[in-house]
Design an enzyme around this catalytic site. Sequence first.
Site, PDB file in Angstrom:
ATOM      1  N   GLY A 415       0.843  -1.190   0.000  1.00  0.00           N
ATOM      2  CA  GLY A 415       0.000   0.000   0.000  1.00  0.00           C
ATOM      3  C   GLY A 415       0.878   1.239   0.000  1.00  0.00           C
ATOM      4  N   GLU A 418       7.252   3.545   4.322  1.00  0.00           N
ATOM      5  CA  GLU A 418       7.555   4.709   5.156  1.00  0.00           C
ATOM      6  C   GLU A 418       8.969   5.253   5.032  1.00  0.00           C
ATOM      7  OE1 GLU A 418       6.894   1.586   6.304  1.00  0.00           O
ATOM      8  OE2 GLU A 418       8.279   0.993   7.886  1.00  0.00           O
ATOM      9  N   GLU A 452       1.965   5.785   7.725  1.00  0.00           N
ATOM     10  CA  GLU A 452       3.360   5.969   7.301  1.00  0.00           C
ATOM     11  C   GLU A 452       4.032   7.104   8.089  1.00  0.00           C
ATOM     12  OE1 GLU A 452       4.337   3.549   5.645  1.00  0.00           O
ATOM     13  OE2 GLU A 452       2.376   2.847   4.976  1.00  0.00           O
ATOM     14  N   HIS A 455       5.204   5.853  11.356  1.00  0.00           N
ATOM     15  CA  HIS A 455       6.466   5.117  11.238  1.00  0.00           C
ATOM     16  C   HIS A 455       7.690   6.038  11.289  1.00  0.00           C
ATOM     17  CE1 HIS A 455       5.473   0.967  10.581  1.00  0.00           C
ATOM     18  NE2 HIS A 455       4.790   1.162   9.465  1.00  0.00           N
ATOM     19  N   GLU A 474       4.805  -2.338  13.082  1.00  0.00           N
ATOM     20  CA  GLU A 474       3.552  -2.354  12.342  1.00  0.00           C
ATOM     21  C   GLU A 474       2.339  -2.249  13.261  1.00  0.00           C
ATOM     22  OE1 GLU A 474       3.589  -1.623   9.517  1.00  0.00           O
ATOM     23  OE2 GLU A 474       5.557  -2.203   8.783  1.00  0.00           O
TER      24      GLU A 474
HETATM   25 ZN    ZN Z   1       3.622  -0.099   8.301  1.00  0.00          ZN
END
Ligand code: ZN
Length: 1037
Positions: A415, A418, A452, A455, A474
């Site tokens: 998707g 980061e 993102e 992150h 995550e």
């Molecule tokens: Zn992630």
Amino acid sequence: MTGSRRAGELLAMEGSHPEHVISFGKSKGCYVSRGVAVLLGVFFVSGLVATGLLVYHYAPQERVGSQESLLVPRTPSTERRPVMTRRRTNPTKRPATTRANVTRKKPPSGTKTKTKTIITTTTTIPFTTTTTTTGEPFQEDIDVRLPNTLKPLHYLVKLQPLINGNFSILGYVEVEMEVLESTSNVTLHIADIITKNETIRVAPSGDLDGPGLRVIKHLYDHERQFYLAHLEEELQQGHKYVLSMEFTGYLNDQLHGFYRSTYRDADGTEKMLAVTQFQATDARRAFPCFDEPGLKATFEVYLARSTNMSSISNMPIIETIPVEDEEGWVWDHYDTSVPMSTYLVAFVVSDFAYLSTTTNNKTLFRVWARESALQQAKYSLQVGPAILTHFEDYFNQSYPLPKQDMIAIPDFSAGAMENWGLITYRETAMLYDSRVSAASNKQYVVAVVAHELAHQWFGNLVTPVWWTDLWLNEGFASYVEYIGINHAEPTWKVMEQFVLNEMHIVFSLDSLESSHPISIPVGHPDEISQIFDRISYAKGASIIRMMNHFLTEATFRKGLSNYLDAFKYENAEQDDLWRQLTTAAHQDDTLPQDLTVKTIMDTWTLQMGYPVIKVERSPDGTSATVSQERFLLVKEADSEDTHEYKWWVPLTYTVGDDPNFNETRAKVWMKDSETHITIPSLPTKDQWVIFNLQETGYYRVNYDQDNWNLLIQQLLADHRVINTINRAQIIDDAMNLAKAGQVAYDTALGVYNYLGKETEFVPWAAAINNLAYLKEMLARTGGYGALKNYLLDILVPLYDSVGFDDSRDDPLLDQYKRQKALSWACELEHPDCLQNAAAIYAHWMNNPENSSIISPNLKSTVYCHAIAEGSEKEWNFAWSQYLKSNVGSEKNGLLSAMGCTKQVWILSRYLEMAFSSDSGIRKQDAFRVFGAVAANEVGRPLAWSFLQDEWDAIFEFYGKAKSRLIKSVTSYFNTVQQLKELRLFRREHIEDLDSASRAIRQVIERTRINIAWMNGNYDVIVNWLDENGYSTKLSSA
Ligand SMILES: [Zn+2]
């Protein structure tokens, strides 16, 4: 990283992480990856004389000298391949590897010979032995970790990608290293790269122009993707040296490493760009490096580009200078980075355009896209800086880089990714056009942006020592993204949505015996890629949310902030976080002094699964015995798992005569040594109790029958007394407990009786999602007609209440509710819904230029059912609109809808198109087409045959086994025949299923569960339907 599923998408996320297209030791197919094969061709055609070696995947040839041509044919014979010894252990293991050491069970491999190859370029005979496996399974210990002798400090990386040429990358790297332990070997990672051996030098720092140390041997370890320079003399402990080399890489089309992506501009001209995707183990495809997350260094990057393009990397450009002797080329020289891991390095060379702004704290914030799609990036530019600023405040830690770029890439496997200061997205995750795309697409964009950006702290600033702690990255990003969205879109009630989008979904996976602990030892890239799954993301997020609630918000934030501050620019393990949170909790008195966060959280991260809490009240109701037990859909009598599962459970509850759903701190802790505890001071037996307030605990709750009855009565009398999230919880728990045989379906479906009065989306969605299982199980049985009538009786009043006319001004959850009601009404063939869908679609076909005819929220339903009920004409119209559209989410919607047709030949053609490279469907979207066909009752058998028949071609297409394809087509298998086919499939392809080994175990277990469910419950459901007026029998008179 974010997987490519999200709100409004049917497909599961597992396996949607980047395709780490790595095929270690694969006996199948070609040893040269397709990209490299093309590269070889290119070199051949251009007559370029390469002087190095093709590293990794290359044919297991013994090579002599460094001037040998690359074009040595692959030996067809396996007999004389040099093979490395197995069971190699590394004497210089760093401590962190102890958790990450790998034991890989290898399946029987028939008569195939597995080869592990080391190629040397000296005339000495390689240290090899040959092993041939001929049947018995064997254990293989492969330590894929780098030796703990060197620590990289600084990289200078110069890359010239020939985007509009032969796709080669001309590269140069210098890496300065500190010697931790004297050694005569320099070992680093490398894959699909050709080194120029005569340019490889190792010299002491500060004496780079001196003679350096003589490299007497170059070794290549394909299995571990190592390059090893063997030196004549030792590197001295405590000293610093620089390794430098020139090399040639390749801009592949496999969406990993440094790869190429293509698009057509507004004039229809095909354009190319070069972009990176390194997580988890693909930085080594772009340049030789110490490619482990714990080996942080600073990076100084030069990217060469032609003057009509631009480049971006993690840091800002400090100068642009001409490339010597190359007209039309310049070097962009980037500022030196902060210390960071290799997987976060990123480069993009493109002709994209950008929009920019600055955050409150003066960070330059830019969003990049194809020029003709740039206006769709406005929403990201609006929410991105707001969320970045909010996270600075939330984490109490400034964003450390001077700029943040975000770019939407036409071909992207995950998707989003980061990369520090340069976040890459697939287009649907960053671009949004309100005139074309649904509200759920908008939520997807802000969710991924928030994920993102989270992150940048969690993952980038503080990084796991090793991939075992991937879940920390995550799970945190997946939880904190909700905090980010809630800040940017406070009216969306995303904290309510959390249980639907994350917890209920992962509960289902985590109730299998073949689930896995969140914290799991991994080593090999195949294993690393498998843990980018729902357990790491959604369970990670769920247990962090639980922790947030039992610690309280203030303590949680204090601990987090201290953790980030203590480990910034360094690496940490989960225990480091637990320590910081414990300190904060003891300071704030939110945990007893003798209880640590580690004690609690180890029970949630080191063992798999989750408990069901059984609440049994005393006869007068005033006390309850509470017990815990692992929740499994089916308890196997012959299970080999003898672990005794018990957790530290934060118990929260409220009571009917004084309901308060806000106190989400643990009222009572149930220890992992306790199977039963007694809760006193409950009300009398005519008042209900509800446990797990706002479903903040990662557990299910079961009650005695009297309490279930009280809950059903309360819902019917006034459901609003019970918190919205808990209404969804009661539905989801009841239906899953029924599925597992722990509650009668009579009771679970009794909960549904109140739904006529329910107006909120989250309980409705929980209710409908759980009915989907019944619908799918019965879809091919005689009982389906009666079930359909029951479902219509539930759904039609909802359908009537929301109406077919969409309003974008409604609250978001009302828009979702309408979307859900309509899609289900049409799915159940409600005539009014089907007529509406067909009529609107026909209107659009007559006015193809008018894009406002169908409200974006209704498109998925209208497209799917108009195509399902229609003919080739409707399908072809959708295809032409797909080709024409400039909006990623619109293309996605059309791709999914085209899988709804009931025309078998069209579905067959569509499957073939998905996996061919010139059909107009991007490789990144092939799973979407496959998933849509597999979700279609008519298409599922077709998709399953296709997967079996075309397995080799599909494997080749991706370069690996794709677990999500297997999952999507088998999720509702429920017959013995299907189970046989699945088992046969596993046997036949066991060699190829390395990267999908857990997935295949899970789908087999799921199929067994479905079969058991059919055996145990089909008659129960049919009888219940009969008794409730939905006759399954036709009149015979
Ligand atoms: Zn992630």
